[in-house]
Design an enzyme around this catalytic site. Structure first.
Site, PDB file in Angstrom:
ATOM      1  N   HIS A   1       0.843  -1.193   0.000  1.00 45.66           N
ATOM      2  CA  HIS A   1       0.000   0.000   0.000  1.00 45.66           C
ATOM      3  C   HIS A   1       0.876   1.239   0.000  1.00 45.66           C
ATOM      4  O   HIS A   1       1.919   1.280   0.638  1.00 45.66           O
ATOM      5  CB  HIS A   1      -0.921   0.025   1.227  1.00 45.66           C
ATOM      6  CG  HIS A   1      -2.039   1.008   1.096  1.00 45.66           C
ATOM      7  ND1 HIS A   1      -3.269   0.672   0.565  1.00 45.66           N
ATOM      8  CD2 HIS A   1      -2.118   2.326   1.399  1.00 45.66           C
ATOM      9  CE1 HIS A   1      -4.051   1.740   0.560  1.00 45.66           C
ATOM     10  NE2 HIS A   1      -3.363   2.764   1.057  1.00 45.66           N
TER      11      HIS A   1
ATOM     12  N   ASP B   1     -14.486   2.817   7.106  1.00 43.11           N
ATOM     13  CA  ASP B   1     -13.381   3.551   6.486  1.00 43.11           C
ATOM     14  C   ASP B   1     -13.809   4.155   5.158  1.00 43.11           C
ATOM     15  O   ASP B   1     -13.422   5.276   4.830  1.00 43.11           O
ATOM     16  CB  ASP B   1     -12.176   2.631   6.266  1.00 43.11           C
ATOM     17  CG  ASP B   1     -11.093   3.332   5.462  1.00 43.11           C
ATOM     18  OD1 ASP B   1     -10.552   4.326   5.959  1.00 43.11           O
ATOM     19  OD2 ASP B   1     -10.814   2.903   4.321  1.00 43.11           O
TER      20      ASP B   1
ATOM     21  N   ARG C   1     -13.348  12.745   4.679  1.00 44.00           N
ATOM     22  CA  ARG C   1     -12.104  13.501   4.888  1.00 44.00           C
ATOM     23  C   ARG C   1     -11.742  14.318   3.655  1.00 44.00           C
ATOM     24  O   ARG C   1     -11.229  15.430   3.762  1.00 44.00           O
ATOM     25  CB  ARG C   1     -10.953  12.547   5.211  1.00 44.00           C
ATOM     26  CG  ARG C   1     -10.976  11.994   6.622  1.00 44.00           C
ATOM     27  CD  ARG C   1     -10.034  10.808   6.744  1.00 44.00           C
ATOM     28  NE  ARG C   1      -8.680  11.145   6.340  1.00 44.00           N
ATOM     29  CZ  ARG C   1      -7.806  10.252   5.865  1.00 44.00           C
ATOM     30  NH1 ARG C   1      -8.152   8.983   5.729  1.00 44.00           N
ATOM     31  NH2 ARG C   1      -6.589  10.626   5.531  1.00 44.00           N
TER      32      ARG C   1
ATOM     33  N   SER D   1      -6.948   4.477   8.472  1.00 45.16           N
ATOM     34  CA  SER D   1      -7.578   4.178   7.193  1.00 45.16           C
ATOM     35  C   SER D   1      -6.851   3.036   6.481  1.00 45.16           C
ATOM     36  O   SER D   1      -7.466   2.050   6.056  1.00 45.16           O
ATOM     37  CB  SER D   1      -7.595   5.423   6.309  1.00 45.16           C
ATOM     38  OG  SER D   1      -8.118   5.121   5.028  1.00 45.16           O
TER      39      SER D   1
ATOM     40  N   LYS E   1      -8.205  -1.158   6.338  1.00 42.71           N
ATOM     41  CA  LYS E   1      -8.440  -1.841   5.059  1.00 42.71           C
ATOM     42  C   LYS E   1      -7.615  -3.121   4.968  1.00 42.71           C
ATOM     43  O   LYS E   1      -8.081  -4.143   4.463  1.00 42.71           O
ATOM     44  CB  LYS E   1      -8.091  -0.919   3.886  1.00 42.71           C
ATOM     45  CG  LYS E   1      -9.145   0.100   3.541  1.00 42.71           C
ATOM     46  CD  LYS E   1      -8.902   0.749   2.189  1.00 42.71           C
ATOM     47  CE  LYS E   1      -7.827   1.793   2.199  1.00 42.71           C
ATOM     48  NZ  LYS E   1      -8.274   3.100   2.709  1.00 42.71           N
TER      49      LYS E   1
END
Length: 294
Positions: free
Chosen positions: A81, A160, A167, A182, A186
């Site tokens: 990520h 989320d 956001r 966040s 995930k």
């Protein structure tokens, strides 16, 4: 317990309890808390912060707001990520490399946040490409072709998904507890056990300085350890764009050309570096051996 008390508590720089955080996440997810109230609390968190315990509790509450995928039947799955940056199309290059080395890639990706483009936005620039997979389709793809990328469309970390979008509309993107919770919610929900994190630092990133990047990295590593995950963090430069193209369609084409022609540029070098750490985790070999395979 009610949302007004929770908002007021964080507004006044007080620590939220696990129960208060869970109350907010559950009731915002099911619609009992309005967007304007969630916005107020999110802004209070943005301005006044959260400590490690609060951030961990927020992460777990969001992760468990929906289903948790079990990927154990697929073997040693490795995930990656990025915190996002200008021209970041790394996943489109990285994932096929990992899959080609017989390491399963099962990745849930996000949309753009702030001014950074998301992997799902890029994939949807391909006409007819479907990012809305069912769990069965997702698992089937990994089993048959070694790789699956999907958007956050299933009942995975739905809290989320709502807070992430919120956001973006209230200028509360660049905040370490909110970024950490966040990303890690995930990853926990999508069944990740081996994770390489690319934390972008610089002008074109959400994180602007090295010290903040290190704080974010250490926080996510700690959350990962507490959830039986192996997490490796790389801090990478985002003072200049990655590669030579910006824009979803152009970045997809650049990713394809990178896989074909192996150019000697900052994008290619980063992909090799990240892939090497992923292969090291996936095959349980040292970095040098992994890099040679990549």
């Amino acid at each position: 317990m009610n949302i007004l008390e929770i908002i007021a508590k964080k507004r006044d720089k007080q620590k939220l309890s696990k129960e208060e955080i869970e109350y907010f996440v559950e009731n915002y997810t099911n619609g009992n808390i309005a967007d304007y109230q969630a916005s107020a609390l999110t802004m209070a968190i943005y301005l006044n912060g959260m400590d490690e315990e609060e951030t961990t509790n927020l992460t777990l509450a969001m992760a468990h707001s929906g289903d948790i995928l079990d990927l154990s039947e697929l073997g040693t799955v490795v995930d990656k990520h990025s915190t996002g940056g200008i021209g970041d199309k790394v996943t489109l290059i990285l994932a096929p490399i990992i899959a080609s080395l017989d390491i399963p890639v099962a990745k849930m990706s996000g949309r753009g946040l702030g001014y950074t483009g998301g992997t799902i936005d890029k994939l949807e620039a391909i006409p007819g490409y479907n990012t809305s997979l069912t769990v069965d389709q997702f698992i089937k793809n990994v089993k048959e072709i070694g790789i699956a990328l999907m958007g956050q469309t299933l009942n995975l970390a739905p809290a989320d998904k709502k807070i992430y979008a919120l956001r973006d509309t209230i200028a509360c993107v660049e905040n370490i507890p909110l970024i950490a919770s966040s990303i890690m919610s995930k990853k926990i929900a999508s069944g990740s056990k081996n994770l390489v994190l690319d934390i972008k630092i610089g002008e074109g990133a959400l994180i602007k300085d090295i010290d903040s990047g290190r704080r974010l990295a250490n926080l996510m590593i700690k959350i990962g350890k507490e959830n039986d995950m192996k997490v490796v963090c790389l801090l990478t430069n985002m003072d200049i764009p990655l590669g030579n193209n910006i824009g979803n369609s152009l970045e997809v084409l650049e990713a394809i050309n990178t896989l074909y022609y192996n150019p000697n540029n900052n994008l290619n070098k980063l992909c090799i570096e990240l892939a090497s750490y992923m292969v090291s985790l996936g095959l349980n070999i040292n970095y040098e051996e992994a890099k040679e395979k990549v």
